[in-house]
Design a protein around this motif. Structure first.
Motif: not given
Length: 670
Positions: A12-27, A37-46
């Motif tokens: 996906p390109e977005r999850i909720g209001d969050h813009l995805l940048i890349g994949v940190l990991g899979e398992g 986030t919309p304000t540019g704060t980096p976050v991790a989404i599992k």
């Protein structure tokens, strides 16, 4: 979840209001995206995998765990920021921690040592202690879940593995085998003690570069964890005993996160110093008042208690010597609460009642054929009855449990005086004391050890309540010999103690456990009543229910004694502090018309507290040579008497007076 990659077709390109940048990991659990986030704060989404999310309850459980996790203090943890459901798959948004995982760091730069290792141990353990205080168990502590960020070590992914394990019914427990506690492989409930095990295994890896338990295959690793000894080669000498204690096969014998943290930080309090070194066999540190040992001349009482404290240290319990030991005469401040008075027969109530092979794990107070008696359960699997007036055992020992008897309760069932017991064998048993035999078949239903039992009346009928390692509270009809309703669930980890009482005219059970909460259960409705009572420091070892100023109160023991207004669901006053170690047992009752609490602790003392005044009465009652596992309170001849059981294998009786000394010969004459 090793590896990083850019987004690919299908992501996906977005999850909720969050813009995805890349994949940190899979398992096997899911996929972790790096996002903004919309304000540019980096976050991790599992995001959970679709196959996991297919369980209709998985999403609810994950979001519930995440909601609890949001209450955790933000230091040393990746904060949970948001949660939701995306295309039918639950997701959690957490703080993004730039840095390198501990396993990757050790692979790149080698094992940690010196002050760097110590800071790592303290930071990660501080995180675990905060997680446990919030009622959360991590369930997957391992090097890959420790991120070395720019501001220090941070623990990630707490609470998620528990949800996934409830979904994964075929493939076995979720987690990384080399860091999983033995109880996880045995499909027993895993509480905070499992996190302590995982933390210790992680520290062994950090210090040596190799796992604490090794093998050429997964079955070999599992076998090593369940029956083998940890490989501590390469671990600094000062850390070995501590980590060995945390890697004990028995969850109940591992020190709690808060206890280990006190040792690592040397528990620097005014007037205390930490004895150098640790007793081999898994101690976690003994704190002694400076100058309290040299020059002590008051005799056997001090020597016995000091010996008991050292024995506690050898057993892995963090303890400190009470300040009154430093006084030449051994006297405490205030009034004397208990004395070893002589009974008319010449027996001394304070003299130990002996006969057990192993420790006394539980005691209860009652009357049998008009005589005041104490009932006890021991590590040798027997239940014994003691005539407090004669100062000796009455009748034969009651045998049947295949393991230690961890709890006993006294009462009436259909006019018959009985004792209910629960133990290591996972059963609840009912005993006819007059006949000296078991009534009916054992009540079996707990998936693991039964830690506590209580007996009372609900609607004019006898009811037994039990709590155990499976994290549930069971309700039983002792006459019909069957469970009543479904198990009461909600605790995360072992239920250590249960009690019965009344709140607003409702019959309730009160329980406490490893998740640091006390919960109140409406027995008629079969559900929790109100919010959990939180604020404890670590495990709640014991709960009791009583009355103070006409209101129902619960008393709980963790590192102190706490009093709770059950109707309002709030703590009353400040914790009653004084025990140097965990408070293993509490009992509520009356002494000379006043509400009192009796407590027993890991420091080997019994203490008495005035509930209304919120203070300790007199000096600690000393004489046991080990951890006081259980206390009970009752009346003998119109006087309040406390009974205590100890790891040293003895049962003792103490007179409780609100002022002055006990009158001695009249103590047990009624």
């Amino acid at each position: 979840m090793p590896g990083r990659r850019p987004l690919e077709p299908g992501d996906p390109e977005r999850i909720g209001d969050h813009l995805l940048i890349g994949v940190l990991g899979e398992g096997g659990q899911g996929i972790v995206y790096r996002a903004r986030t919309p304000t540019g704060t980096p976050v991790a989404i599992k995001v959970l995998h679709a196959r996991t999310a297919a369980d209709p309850g998985a999403g609810r459980r994950l979001l519930r765990e995440a909601e609890i996790a949001r209450r955790i203090a933000p230091f040393c943890t990746a904060r949970v920021l948001d949660m939701g459901v995306f295309r039918g798959r639950p997701y959690i948004v957490s703080e993004y921690i730039p840095g390198i995982a501990l396993d990757a760091l050790v692979a790149r730069d080698g094992p940690r040592a010196g002050s760097g290792l110590h800071r790592l141990a303290v930071a990660t353990l501080t995180s675990l202690a905060a997680i446990h205080r919030a009622g959360v168990v991590h369930h997957d502590v391992k090097p890959g879940n420790v991120i070395l960020g720019p501001e220090g070590p941070v623990v990630i992914d707490f609470g998620i593995s528990r949800v996934l394990e409830q979904v994964s019914t075929r493939s076995g427990p979720v987690g990384t085998p080399a860091y999983m506690a033995p109880e996880r492989f045995e499909r027993r409930p895993a509480g905070p003690a499992a996190d302590v095990f995982g933390w210790a295994a992680t520290m062994v890896f950090a210090a040596t570069g190799h796992p604490a338990f090794r093998g050429p295959s997964l079955p070999a690793v599992m076998h090593a964890i369940v029956v083998g000894e940890p490989d501590l080669d390469g671990v600094a000498e000062e850390l070995r005993p501590l980590l060995a204690a945390c890697l004990d096969k028995r969850p109940g014998e591992r020190p709690g996160a808060a206890v280990v943290l006190r040792h690592l930080t040397h528990d620097y309090r005014p007037g205390l110093s930490v004895l150098p070194g640790l007793v081999p066999g898994g101690s976690v540190g003994v704190s002694v008042p400076v100058g309290s040992v040299s020059g002590v001349t008051s005799g056997r009482r001090r020597r016995v208690l000091l010996g008991g404290l050292i024995a506690l240290a050898a057993a892995g319990v963090g303890v400190a010597v009470p300040s009154w030991l430093s006084r030449p005469d051994g006297a405490g401040s205030g009034t004397v609460v208990g004395t070893n008075s002589t009974a008319p027969s010449g027996n001394v109530p304070g003299t130990p009642l002996t006969g057990y092979v192993g420790g006394v794990l539980s005691v209860a107070f009652g009357r049998l054929n008009g005589a005041a008696v104490a009932v006890s359960g021991g590590g040798d699997g027997t239940v014994r009855v003691w005539d407090l007036t004669a100062g000796k055992q009455t009748g034969t020992s009651l045998s049947g449990h295949a393991g230690g008897v961890l709890s006993v309760a006294f009462g009436q069932v259909n006019g018959v005086t009985v004792v209910v017991s629960g133990g290591d064998d996972g059963t609840v048993r009912v005993w006819d004391l007059a006949a000296g035999r078991q009534l009916g078949a054992p009540l079996g239903g707990h998936a693991g050890v039964v830690r506590s039992v209580a007996l009372g009346q609900v609607g004019g009928k006898a009811v037994v309540v039990s709590g155990g390692d499976d994290g549930t509270v069971g309700v039983w009809d002792p006459v019909a010999g069957r469970r009543v309703g479904l198990p009461l669930s909600g605790h995360v980890g072992v239920v250590r103690s249960v009690a019965l009482g009344q709140v607003g005219g409702k019959a309730v059970a009160v329980s406490g456990g490893d998740d640091g909460t006390v919960r109140v259960w409406d027995l008629a409705a079969g559900r929790q009543l109100g919010e959990s009572l939180v604020g404890h420091v670590g495990t709640v070892w014991s709960v009791a229910v009583g009355q103070m100023d006409g209101r129902a109160v619960a008393v709980s023991g963790d590192s102190a004694v706490r009093v709770w207004d059950l109707a309002r669901g709030r703590q009353l006053g400040a914790p009653l502090a004084g025990h140097a170690g965990s408070v293993r047992s509490v009992a509520v009752g009356q002494a000379e018309g006043r509400a009192v609490v009796v407590s027993g602790g890991g420091d080997g003392t019994v203490r008495v507290w005035d509930l209304a005044a919120g203070r300790q009465l007199g000096a600690p009652l000393a004489g046991h040579a080990g951890s006081v596992r259980s206390v009970a309170l009752g009346q003998v001849g119109g006087r309040a008497v406390a009974v205590s059981g100890d790891d040293d294998g003895t049962v003792r009786a103490w007179s409780i007076t609100m002022s002055g000394r006990s009158p001695g010969p009249r103590l047990f004459s009624g």
